[in-house]
Scaffold this motif. Structure first.
Motif, short mmCIF file in Angstrom:
data_model
loop_
_atom_site.label_atom_id
_atom_site.label_comp_id
_atom_site.label_asym_id
_atom_site.label_seq_id
_atom_site.Cartn_x
_atom_site.Cartn_y
_atom_site.Cartn_z
N ARG A 92 -15.60 -0.19 1.47
CA ARG A 92 -14.81 -1.24 1.27
C ARG A 92 -13.37 -0.93 0.65
N LEU A 93 -13.23 0.34 -0.08
CA LEU A 93 -12.16 0.94 -0.45
C LEU A 93 -11.53 1.67 0.92
N LEU A 109 -21.17 -18.81 1.67
CA LEU A 109 -20.78 -17.11 2.36
C LEU A 109 -20.01 -16.33 1.43
N THR A 110 -20.35 -15.26 0.95
CA THR A 110 -19.32 -14.50 -0.01
C THR A 110 -19.59 -13.04 0.30
N GLY A 111 -18.50 -12.15 -0.21
CA GLY A 111 -18.70 -10.94 -0.26
C GLY A 111 -17.53 -10.41 -0.82
N GLY A 112 -17.57 -9.11 -1.56
CA GLY A 112 -16.50 -8.36 -2.18
C GLY A 112 -15.43 -7.99 -0.98
N ILE A 113 -14.16 -7.91 -1.51
CA ILE A 113 -12.89 -7.75 -0.49
C ILE A 113 -13.11 -6.55 0.09
N ALA A 140 -11.75 -4.43 -8.76
CA ALA A 140 -12.37 -4.47 -10.13
C ALA A 140 -12.11 -5.88 -10.72
N ALA A 141 -11.28 -6.79 -10.02
CA ALA A 141 -11.02 -7.98 -10.52
C ALA A 141 -12.07 -9.14 -9.88
N GLN A 142 -13.00 -8.64 -9.09
CA GLN A 142 -14.14 -9.35 -8.65
C GLN A 142 -15.40 -8.97 -9.40
N SER A 143 -16.38 -9.89 -8.93
CA SER A 143 -17.78 -9.48 -9.52
C SER A 143 -18.26 -7.97 -8.87
N SER A 144 -19.12 -7.60 -9.62
CA SER A 144 -19.79 -6.27 -9.06
C SER A 144 -20.57 -6.63 -7.84
N ARG A 145 -20.78 -5.59 -7.13
CA ARG A 145 -21.81 -5.59 -6.06
C ARG A 145 -23.40 -6.09 -6.45
N GLU A 146 -23.87 -5.72 -7.71
CA GLU A 146 -25.00 -5.95 -8.11
C GLU A 146 -25.05 -7.64 -8.33
N ASP A 147 -23.93 -8.18 -9.26
CA ASP A 147 -23.75 -9.35 -9.21
C ASP A 147 -23.91 -10.42 -8.12
N ARG A 148 -23.24 -9.92 -7.09
CA ARG A 148 -23.39 -10.73 -5.97
C ARG A 148 -24.56 -10.80 -5.30
N LEU A 170 -7.46 0.55 6.91
CA LEU A 170 -7.24 -0.60 7.94
C LEU A 170 -6.38 -1.69 7.46
N ARG A 171 -5.83 -2.15 6.42
CA ARG A 171 -5.36 -3.01 5.67
C ARG A 171 -3.94 -2.35 5.12
N GLY A 172 -3.90 -1.20 5.19
CA GLY A 172 -2.63 -0.38 4.69
C GLY A 172 -2.43 -0.65 3.09
N MET A 173 -3.45 -0.90 2.30
CA MET A 173 -3.14 -1.52 0.85
C MET A 173 -3.20 -0.09 0.07
N PRO A 174 -1.88 -0.07 -0.88
CA PRO A 174 -2.21 1.11 -1.73
C PRO A 174 -3.44 1.42 -2.45
N GLU A 175 -4.18 2.53 -2.68
CA GLU A 175 -5.27 2.73 -3.31
C GLU A 175 -5.36 1.98 -4.63
N ARG A 176 -4.52 2.27 -5.45
CA ARG A 176 -4.43 1.73 -6.74
C ARG A 176 -4.49 0.08 -6.76
N GLU A 177 -3.94 -0.22 -5.89
CA GLU A 177 -3.81 -2.15 -5.67
C GLU A 177 -5.40 -2.41 -5.13
N ALA A 178 -5.81 -1.89 -4.34
CA ALA A 178 -7.12 -1.87 -3.84
C ALA A 178 -8.13 -1.76 -4.78
N ARG A 179 -8.03 -0.72 -5.63
CA ARG A 179 -9.07 -0.65 -6.69
C ARG A 179 -9.09 -1.81 -7.87
#
Length: 200
Positions: free
Chosen positions: A137-138, A6-10, A157-165, A144-153
């Motif tokens: 997701r962003l 089971l997987t999915g992007g952050i 970006a550190a994960q596989s693309s949606r297409e690859d998943r 919801l998680r209170g993550m700064p937008e730069r960190e969220a992006r």
């Protein structure tokens, strides 16, 4: 036993899908929880992380400062690779231990955030991908998680693309909508997994 990845992007909602599958009776092996366990205070995993990244990644009580470490590794692919080289083998060994506890007719769900990135699709009988648009997701990470937008992006970006998943998916759960639209889909996927487990 049916072995499911089971997987999915952050921010896609994979944790909620895991929770539902667990409640329906899946045997859940959660790589995120295991990743926390293998770097808990007093473990060889934490000692190796400190040796690589320094004591500044520790909280005053000696536990790992995950946000601090995250800000280091998600901004630098080489540092992320160094962390993965420490943690992934430990997670793999602990996951294998837990898998050995599953019975022959069970649906064993391995919740693996970096399944696509690590080329693990072939390890499983089938792969379920929880999918949501990047904008959705962003929004979840920031709102919801209170993550700064730069960190969220950076984390996205550190994960596989949606297409690859999606390319490795045998079954896809669309979680682009509200939470109430998710459970009927997960129930349907669970019914399919049970069918396949009975045939395996």
């Amino acid at each position: 036993m049916l072995k499911v990845g089971l997987t999915g992007g952050i921010g896609a909602g994979k944790s909620e899908v895991s929770r539902l599958l667990d409640s329906y009776g899946a045997v859940l092996v959660d790589a995120d929880l295991i990743a926390r366990e293998v770097v808990a205070p007093g473990t060889p995993g934490l000692a190796a992380v400190v040796a690589e990244f320094g004591e500044e990644v520790l909280l005053p009580d000696g536990a790992l400062d995950r946000p601090k470490l995250g800000s280091v590794v998600f901004a630098d692919p080489a540092r992320l690779a160094a962390l993965n080289a420490i943690v992934h083998p430990l997670v793999r060994d602990r996951s294998a231990e837990l898998e050995r506890l599953a019975g022959p007719g069970d649906v064993l769900v391995n919740d693996v955030p970096l399944l696509a990135e690590n080329g693990l699709a072939k390890v499983f009988d089938l792969v379920v991908v929880v999918d949501a648009a990047e904008a959705t997701r962003l929004d979840r990470l920031v709102r919801l998680r209170g993550m700064p937008e730069r960190e969220a992006r950076a984390r996205m970006a550190a994960q596989s693309s949606r297409e690859d998943r999606l390319a490795i998916a045998d079954l896809v759960i669309d979680n682009d909508g509200p939470l109430e639209a998710l459970e009927p889909q997960v129930r349907e996927v669970w019914a399919e997994l049970r069918r396949r487990a009975r045939r395996s």
